[in-house]
Design a protein around this motif. Sequence first.
Motif, mmCIF file in Angstrom:
data_model
loop_
_atom_site.group_PDB
_atom_site.id
_atom_site.type_symbol
_atom_site.label_atom_id
_atom_site.label_comp_id
_atom_site.label_asym_id
_atom_site.label_seq_id
_atom_site.Cartn_x
_atom_site.Cartn_y
_atom_site.Cartn_z
ATOM 1 N N TYR A 284 14.432 -8.547 4.667
ATOM 2 C CA TYR A 284 13.542 -7.520 5.199
ATOM 3 C C TYR A 284 14.276 -6.508 6.069
ATOM 4 C CZ TYR A 284 9.313 -9.472 3.240
ATOM 5 O OH TYR A 284 8.336 -9.887 2.360
ATOM 6 N N PHE A 285 15.311 -6.924 6.795
ATOM 7 C CA PHE A 285 16.092 -5.948 7.553
ATOM 8 C C PHE A 285 16.772 -4.957 6.601
ATOM 9 C CE2 PHE A 285 16.471 -9.237 11.127
ATOM 10 C CZ PHE A 285 15.490 -8.602 11.882
ATOM 11 N N LYS A 286 17.311 -5.467 5.499
ATOM 12 C CA LYS A 286 17.945 -4.589 4.511
ATOM 13 C C LYS A 286 16.910 -3.694 3.836
ATOM 14 C CE LYS A 286 21.860 -7.664 3.600
ATOM 15 N NZ LYS A 286 22.500 -8.596 2.624
ATOM 16 N N LYS A 287 15.736 -4.239 3.608
ATOM 17 C CA LYS A 287 14.665 -3.443 3.012
ATOM 18 C C LYS A 287 14.257 -2.307 3.944
ATOM 19 C CE LYS A 287 10.154 -3.885 0.730
ATOM 20 N NZ LYS A 287 10.656 -3.385 -0.561
ATOM 21 N N PHE B 48 5.368 3.653 7.796
ATOM 22 C CA PHE B 48 4.750 2.355 8.054
ATOM 23 C C PHE B 48 5.444 1.235 7.275
ATOM 24 C CE2 PHE B 48 1.243 5.575 8.071
ATOM 25 C CZ PHE B 48 1.198 5.724 9.442
ATOM 26 N N ALA B 49 5.903 1.528 6.054
ATOM 27 C CA ALA B 49 6.565 0.496 5.237
ATOM 28 C C ALA B 49 7.897 0.049 5.845
ATOM 29 C CB ALA B 49 6.745 0.982 3.809
ATOM 30 N N PRO B 50 8.834 0.972 6.165
ATOM 31 C CA PRO B 50 10.088 0.513 6.791
ATOM 32 C C PRO B 50 9.869 -0.182 8.126
ATOM 33 C CG PRO B 50 9.950 2.916 6.792
ATOM 34 C CD PRO B 50 8.884 2.417 5.876
ATOM 35 N N ASN B 51 8.883 0.288 8.898
ATOM 36 C CA ASN B 51 8.601 -0.364 10.166
ATOM 37 C C ASN B 51 8.029 -1.759 9.950
ATOM 38 O OD1 ASN B 51 8.986 0.120 12.897
ATOM 39 N ND2 ASN B 51 7.738 1.964 12.896
ATOM 40 N N ALA B 52 7.175 -1.892 8.924
ATOM 41 C CA ALA B 52 6.625 -3.212 8.596
ATOM 42 C C ALA B 52 7.738 -4.161 8.182
ATOM 43 C CB ALA B 52 5.580 -3.083 7.495
ATOM 44 N N ALA B 53 8.685 -3.661 7.372
ATOM 45 C CA ALA B 53 9.808 -4.494 6.934
ATOM 46 C C ALA B 53 10.649 -4.924 8.137
ATOM 47 C CB ALA B 53 10.666 -3.722 5.935
ATOM 48 N N ASP C 97 14.062 9.322 3.959
ATOM 49 C CA ASP C 97 13.284 10.522 4.312
ATOM 50 C C ASP C 97 12.011 10.261 5.110
ATOM 51 O OD1 ASP C 97 15.160 12.056 2.885
ATOM 52 O OD2 ASP C 97 14.087 11.714 1.005
ATOM 53 N N HIS C 98 12.062 9.338 6.045
ATOM 54 C CA HIS C 98 10.930 9.191 6.963
ATOM 55 C C HIS C 98 11.398 9.551 8.365
ATOM 56 C CE1 HIS C 98 12.432 5.320 8.601
ATOM 57 N NE2 HIS C 98 12.842 5.083 7.376
ATOM 58 N N GLU C 99 10.458 9.893 9.248
ATOM 59 C CA GLU C 99 10.819 10.489 10.531
ATOM 60 C C GLU C 99 11.486 9.542 11.516
ATOM 61 O OE1 GLU C 99 6.210 10.708 10.433
ATOM 62 O OE2 GLU C 99 7.819 10.438 8.976
ATOM 63 N N TYR C 100 11.420 8.241 11.261
ATOM 64 C CA TYR C 100 12.048 7.281 12.179
ATOM 65 C C TYR C 100 13.247 6.574 11.541
ATOM 66 C CZ TYR C 100 8.033 7.884 15.272
ATOM 67 O OH TYR C 100 7.092 8.414 16.111
ATOM 68 N N LYS C 101 13.835 7.204 10.525
ATOM 69 C CA LYS C 101 14.908 6.523 9.788
ATOM 70 C C LYS C 101 16.084 6.148 10.681
ATOM 71 C CE LYS C 101 17.804 6.468 5.706
ATOM 72 N NZ LYS C 101 17.463 5.035 5.524
ATOM 73 N N ASN C 102 16.532 7.067 11.524
ATOM 74 C CA ASN C 102 17.703 6.777 12.359
ATOM 75 C C ASN C 102 17.482 5.551 13.241
ATOM 76 O OD1 ASN C 102 19.096 8.932 11.290
ATOM 77 N ND2 ASN C 102 18.603 10.328 12.960
ATOM 78 N N SER C 103 16.355 5.510 13.934
ATOM 79 C CA SER C 103 16.130 4.407 14.873
ATOM 80 C C SER C 103 15.836 3.099 14.143
ATOM 81 C CB SER C 103 14.991 4.740 15.840
ATOM 82 O OG SER C 103 13.772 4.917 15.155
ATOM 83 N N ILE C 104 15.081 3.154 13.046
ATOM 84 C CA ILE C 104 14.781 1.928 12.300
ATOM 85 C C ILE C 104 16.048 1.362 11.672
ATOM 86 C CG2 ILE C 104 13.598 1.023 10.240
ATOM 87 C CD1 ILE C 104 11.199 2.754 10.989
ATOM 88 N N ILE D 30 0.829 -1.212 0.000
ATOM 89 C CA ILE D 30 0.000 0.000 0.000
ATOM 90 C C ILE D 30 0.862 1.260 0.000
ATOM 91 C CG2 ILE D 30 -1.660 1.354 1.347
ATOM 92 C CD1 ILE D 30 -2.777 -1.362 2.379
ATOM 93 N N CYS D 31 1.935 1.264 0.790
ATOM 94 C CA CYS D 31 2.796 2.456 0.886
ATOM 95 C C CYS D 31 3.520 2.760 -0.414
ATOM 96 C CB CYS D 31 3.812 2.287 2.013
ATOM 97 S SG CYS D 31 3.102 2.392 3.670
ATOM 98 N N GLY D 32 3.883 1.723 -1.145
ATOM 99 C CA GLY D 32 4.560 1.922 -2.423
ATOM 100 C C GLY D 32 5.815 2.754 -2.286
ATOM 101 N N ASP D 33 5.920 3.824 -3.096
ATOM 102 C CA ASP D 33 7.102 4.686 -3.095
ATOM 103 C C ASP D 33 6.953 5.902 -2.176
ATOM 104 O OD1 ASP D 33 8.362 3.047 -4.967
ATOM 105 O OD2 ASP D 33 7.460 4.123 -6.650
ATOM 106 N N SER D 34 5.911 5.929 -1.372
ATOM 107 C CA SER D 34 5.717 7.065 -0.464
ATOM 108 C C SER D 34 6.774 7.051 0.630
ATOM 109 C CB SER D 34 4.319 7.011 0.158
ATOM 110 O OG SER D 34 4.248 5.955 1.104
#
Length: 490
Positions: free
Chosen positions: A463-466, A439-444, A472-479, A431-435
Amino acid sequence: MAQPHPFFLVLSLLLLSSTALHAVSVYSTTTLQAHREYLKLKINTGQHFSKQELKANPNNAAALLVANYGDFLTLCVQQNVTTYDALLQNQENRLSQIEKLKDKSVWKKYALAEVKMQLGISKLLFGNKLSAAWDIRKAYLQYISISKQHPDFIPNKKTLGMLQVLIGSVPDNYKWFLGIIGMEGSIKSGLTNLKTAATKENPFQEEALAMYAITLHLVDQKNEQQSMRILENLTVRQPDNLLFRFAAMHLLKKTKHSDKALKQFISRPADSQYLSFPYLQHMAADLYLYRGDFNESVAHNRAFLQQHKGKHYLKAAHFKLYLAYYLSNHQPQALWYYNKISEVGSEEIEEDKYAAKYVLKQDKPVRPILLARLQSDGGYYQEALKTLSALDTTKATLPIQAEYTYRMARIYNGLQDTTQAVKLYRNTITICGDSNLYFAPNAALQLGYIYRERKKDTLAQTYFKKAMSYKDHEYKNSIDAKAKLALSTL
């Protein structure tokens, strides 16, 4: 801390015999008393014992190091911009005093490393990043030097181990920089060093034990029960230790054991002997928000804002006040706090970044999704499932569909229905696609955890690499950090 033990005298004699004949640095009984009180956050009492020891032996590097805990912990806990310069200068003066000592003992070397590290962390908290990085680098190199010259000196393994884990979890695209400045990490070596400091008797053992528990869970969520057991045992052994109480509360909140975390907060020591700790109010406000006690949440976040003198968590606190008022149908108050989010604080930590981005997007909240998210964050999964199941998303926008699907996945994951969770996490990514929705990185990331648990390492790695590939998402550093740590365990 443990009661004074003959071991400390033996340790001191061994250290002195292996260094300069006239070394004066020793971890004395009075130094132990000071250290114990500082860790409880009884700063004034700690300073009393530090002054007593330093009056008798002003050139004791071990005592100077422990004295530094008072200023360092005060800065970390209160983050008060008005006291920053004075407390930082105290630490600089102490470092200079240690450097001038003619003492050649391992305690002097270790004190230099620890005070440099504490200086670096202090500067980092207040945004002085370049100077902080330089201090942390010098401290790291000092720890490495001590580990080579004095491999059996256990206290050195505490902070060195933590540093090795943190550096080892840095994403690969930053490794070149660490290599240039001579800092190398190893999660495995770091955990080994931390475990040694936490399990072998030494003056810093219980401090190391708390750090080890938090790091264990950071590296691998499978260690949740072990980490919680360590920290809860520490609070039982030392019910008057506010710092250990905070560590237990932090981990219980992070692992969605909200009721247990609240018990730690309510039963915490809170008399005037202790350093004021406003952030605990902010944590409690979250916990009350999760379980739908909006009045208590408001009261504790307002108390936090009255007491806190730092620049961090201000946007987050206003955001949570907005949520509490919105969900309790007090719309004028909700709007007031919503409008204040962009006016206060900074955007250096992820909680504040999320609050700022929320305002910029200007999305109207979907009440069932918002409520279910908070219930799920608190570990109230059945309540969250009931809340979310009532929502019809057939005509919803993409962000709403994505969040609904992701929240459902987290709820089923929390209910141990990983088959349904996997399906929903995959749907979230589609659903997130290229947005740039997080939610997508957290799901991965969550899919990586599930497949690692199922011993499907190839899928877990994928999936960890994905999770790390999203930008450019707000939780990039921690994820990214979590995914990097998880990859190291495969």
